[in-house]
Design a protein around this motif. Structure first.
Motif, PDB file in Angstrom:
ATOM      1  N   TYR A 124      93.382 -24.102 -39.914  1.00  0.00           N
ATOM      2  CA  TYR A 124      93.164 -24.827 -38.662  1.00  0.00           C
ATOM      3  C   TYR A 124      92.245 -24.014 -37.755  1.00  0.00           C
ATOM      4  O   TYR A 124      92.165 -22.795 -37.889  1.00  0.00           O
ATOM      5  N   PRO A 125      91.589 -24.669 -36.801  1.00  0.00           N
ATOM      6  CA  PRO A 125      90.851 -23.892 -35.790  1.00  0.00           C
ATOM      7  C   PRO A 125      91.839 -23.050 -34.999  1.00  0.00           C
ATOM      8  O   PRO A 125      92.947 -23.501 -34.696  1.00  0.00           O
ATOM      9  N   ILE A 126      91.464 -21.832 -34.700  1.00  0.00           N
ATOM     10  CA  ILE A 126      92.334 -20.937 -33.926  1.00  0.00           C
ATOM     11  C   ILE A 126      91.543 -20.301 -32.791  1.00  0.00           C
ATOM     12  O   ILE A 126      90.318 -20.292 -32.791  1.00  0.00           O
ATOM     13  N   LEU A 127      92.287 -19.749 -31.867  1.00  0.00           N
ATOM     14  CA  LEU A 127      91.734 -18.922 -30.794  1.00  0.00           C
ATOM     15  C   LEU A 127      92.136 -17.494 -31.074  1.00  0.00           C
ATOM     16  O   LEU A 127      93.164 -17.245 -31.709  1.00  0.00           O
ATOM     17  N   TYR A 128      91.352 -16.561 -30.582  1.00  0.00           N
ATOM     18  CA  TYR A 128      91.741 -15.166 -30.726  1.00  0.00           C
ATOM     19  C   TYR A 128      91.250 -14.371 -29.530  1.00  0.00           C
ATOM     20  O   TYR A 128      90.271 -14.732 -28.878  1.00  0.00           O
ATOM     21  N   ILE A 129      91.977 -13.311 -29.237  1.00  0.00           N
ATOM     22  CA  ILE A 129      91.598 -12.386 -28.184  1.00  0.00           C
ATOM     23  C   ILE A 129      91.619 -10.988 -28.794  1.00  0.00           C
ATOM     24  O   ILE A 129      92.659 -10.519 -29.246  1.00  0.00           O
ATOM     25  N   ILE A 167      86.966 -12.929 -26.316  1.00  0.00           N
ATOM     26  CA  ILE A 167      87.709 -14.162 -26.582  1.00  0.00           C
ATOM     27  C   ILE A 167      86.856 -15.054 -27.456  1.00  0.00           C
ATOM     28  O   ILE A 167      85.661 -15.248 -27.198  1.00  0.00           O
ATOM     29  N   GLY A 168      87.463 -15.608 -28.512  1.00  0.00           N
ATOM     30  CA  GLY A 168      86.703 -16.468 -29.403  1.00  0.00           C
ATOM     31  C   GLY A 168      87.574 -17.518 -30.055  1.00  0.00           C
ATOM     32  O   GLY A 168      88.787 -17.561 -29.878  1.00  0.00           O
ATOM     33  N   GLN A 169      86.920 -18.370 -30.820  1.00  0.00           N
ATOM     34  CA  GLN A 169      87.606 -19.376 -31.621  1.00  0.00           C
ATOM     35  C   GLN A 169      86.867 -19.485 -32.940  1.00  0.00           C
ATOM     36  O   GLN A 169      85.688 -19.185 -33.029  1.00  0.00           O
ATOM     37  N   THR A 170      87.591 -19.872 -33.973  1.00  0.00           N
ATOM     38  CA  THR A 170      86.996 -19.960 -35.302  1.00  0.00           C
ATOM     39  C   THR A 170      87.817 -20.884 -36.182  1.00  0.00           C
ATOM     40  O   THR A 170      88.973 -21.165 -35.885  1.00  0.00           O
ATOM     41  N   TYR A 217      87.508 -25.098 -28.385  1.00  0.00           N
ATOM     42  CA  TYR A 217      86.348 -24.763 -27.551  1.00  0.00           C
ATOM     43  C   TYR A 217      86.724 -24.819 -26.073  1.00  0.00           C
ATOM     44  O   TYR A 217      86.365 -23.955 -25.284  1.00  0.00           O
ATOM     45  N   ASN A 218      87.451 -25.862 -25.706  1.00  0.00           N
ATOM     46  CA  ASN A 218      87.852 -26.031 -24.317  1.00  0.00           C
ATOM     47  C   ASN A 218      88.801 -24.912 -23.881  1.00  0.00           C
ATOM     48  O   ASN A 218      88.644 -24.320 -22.803  1.00  0.00           O
ATOM     49  N   ILE A 219      89.789 -24.603 -24.706  1.00  0.00           N
ATOM     50  CA  ILE A 219      90.740 -23.539 -24.367  1.00  0.00           C
ATOM     51  C   ILE A 219      90.023 -22.189 -24.289  1.00  0.00           C
ATOM     52  O   ILE A 219      90.299 -21.387 -23.393  1.00  0.00           O
ATOM     53  N   GLU A 220      89.097 -21.955 -25.201  1.00  0.00           N
ATOM     54  CA  GLU A 220      88.322 -20.707 -25.178  1.00  0.00           C
ATOM     55  C   GLU A 220      87.579 -20.570 -23.847  1.00  0.00           C
ATOM     56  O   GLU A 220      87.620 -19.511 -23.199  1.00  0.00           O
ATOM     57  N   THR A 221      86.907 -21.636 -23.418  1.00  0.00           N
ATOM     58  CA  THR A 221      86.182 -21.623 -22.152  1.00  0.00           C
ATOM     59  C   THR A 221      87.121 -21.339 -20.988  1.00  0.00           C
ATOM     60  O   THR A 221      86.827 -20.522 -20.116  1.00  0.00           O
ATOM     61  N   ASN A 222      88.279 -21.992 -20.988  1.00  0.00           N
ATOM     62  CA  ASN A 222      89.257 -21.768 -19.918  1.00  0.00           C
ATOM     63  C   ASN A 222      89.782 -20.336 -19.931  1.00  0.00           C
ATOM     64  O   ASN A 222      89.915 -19.708 -18.872  1.00  0.00           O
ATOM     65  N   LEU A 223      90.072 -19.802 -21.106  1.00  0.00           N
ATOM     66  CA  LEU A 223      90.549 -18.417 -21.192  1.00  0.00           C
ATOM     67  C   LEU A 223      89.517 -17.432 -20.650  1.00  0.00           C
ATOM     68  O   LEU A 223      89.855 -16.498 -19.918  1.00  0.00           O
ATOM     69  N   GLN A 252      83.410  -8.872 -23.321  1.00  0.00           N
ATOM     70  CA  GLN A 252      82.219  -8.667 -24.128  1.00  0.00           C
ATOM     71  C   GLN A 252      81.512  -9.988 -24.428  1.00  0.00           C
ATOM     72  O   GLN A 252      80.419  -9.978 -24.978  1.00  0.00           O
ATOM     73  N   ASN A 253      82.103 -11.103 -24.070  1.00  0.00           N
ATOM     74  CA  ASN A 253      81.518 -12.410 -24.350  1.00  0.00           C
ATOM     75  C   ASN A 253      80.179 -12.576 -23.635  1.00  0.00           C
ATOM     76  O   ASN A 253      80.076 -12.309 -22.450  1.00  0.00           O
ATOM     77  N   LYS A 254      79.184 -13.052 -24.359  1.00  0.00           N
ATOM     78  CA  LYS A 254      77.877 -13.330 -23.765  1.00  0.00           C
ATOM     79  C   LYS A 254      77.964 -14.498 -22.797  1.00  0.00           C
ATOM     80  O   LYS A 254      77.245 -14.565 -21.826  1.00  0.00           O
ATOM     81  N   SER A 255      78.861 -15.446 -23.068  1.00  0.00           N
ATOM     82  CA  SER A 255      78.959 -16.649 -22.247  1.00  0.00           C
ATOM     83  C   SER A 255      79.488 -16.371 -20.847  1.00  0.00           C
ATOM     84  O   SER A 255      79.424 -17.231 -19.989  1.00  0.00           O
TER      85      SER A 255
END
Length: 125
Positions: A33-38, A48-51, A87-93, A106-109
């Motif tokens: 499944y898609p996941i989030l990670y920190i 913070i990312g998702q994959t 993607y949405n949760i990643e942006t919010n985090l 370290q996120n470029k975004s």
């Protein structure tokens, strides 16, 4: 395996950020499944990312000397996740971490002035 959080539903896993530890994870939320990670180090730096492929993504991060400075990882998965939601949760985090100011991200975004709000099926639930 050094796991601090490992709930019965196996939705959250926290461990050292090392390749050998990722090979021991067997929960389907992490590999199917898609996941989030920190990724983080103490309370100083984080990423913070998702994959959709946690093992391969972590292997790529471990090849990056800047990411290798981060020593712990929190993986967050659930069978209800879809990629639009992650993607949405990643942006919010990222926004929450920036507002909190404890971690240097370290996120470029983090430097982007254009906020993207993602819409997806059942977002309002």
């Amino acid at each position: 395996m050094d796991i601090e959080l490992y709930f019965e539903d196996k939705s959250f896993i926290e461990q050292n950020f090392e390749l050998s530890e990722f090979n021991l994870i067997s929960t389907s939320y992490i590999k199917d499944y898609p996941i989030l990670y920190i990724l983080y180090r103490d309370k100083s730096e984080a990423y913070i990312g998702q994959t959709t492929n946690a093992r391969n993504r972590m292997k790529n991060h471990l090849k990056n000397p800047i990411r290798r400075k981060l020593k712990r990882v929190l993986l967050i998965g659930h069978d209800k996740f879809n990629q639009s939601a992650t993607y949405n949760i990643e942006t919010n985090l990222i926004n929450y971490f920036l507002a909190d100011g404890i971690f240097k991200l370290q996120n470029k975004s983090q430097v982007s002035s254009n906020q993207v709000i993602h819409n997806y099926y059942q977002k309002q639930l």
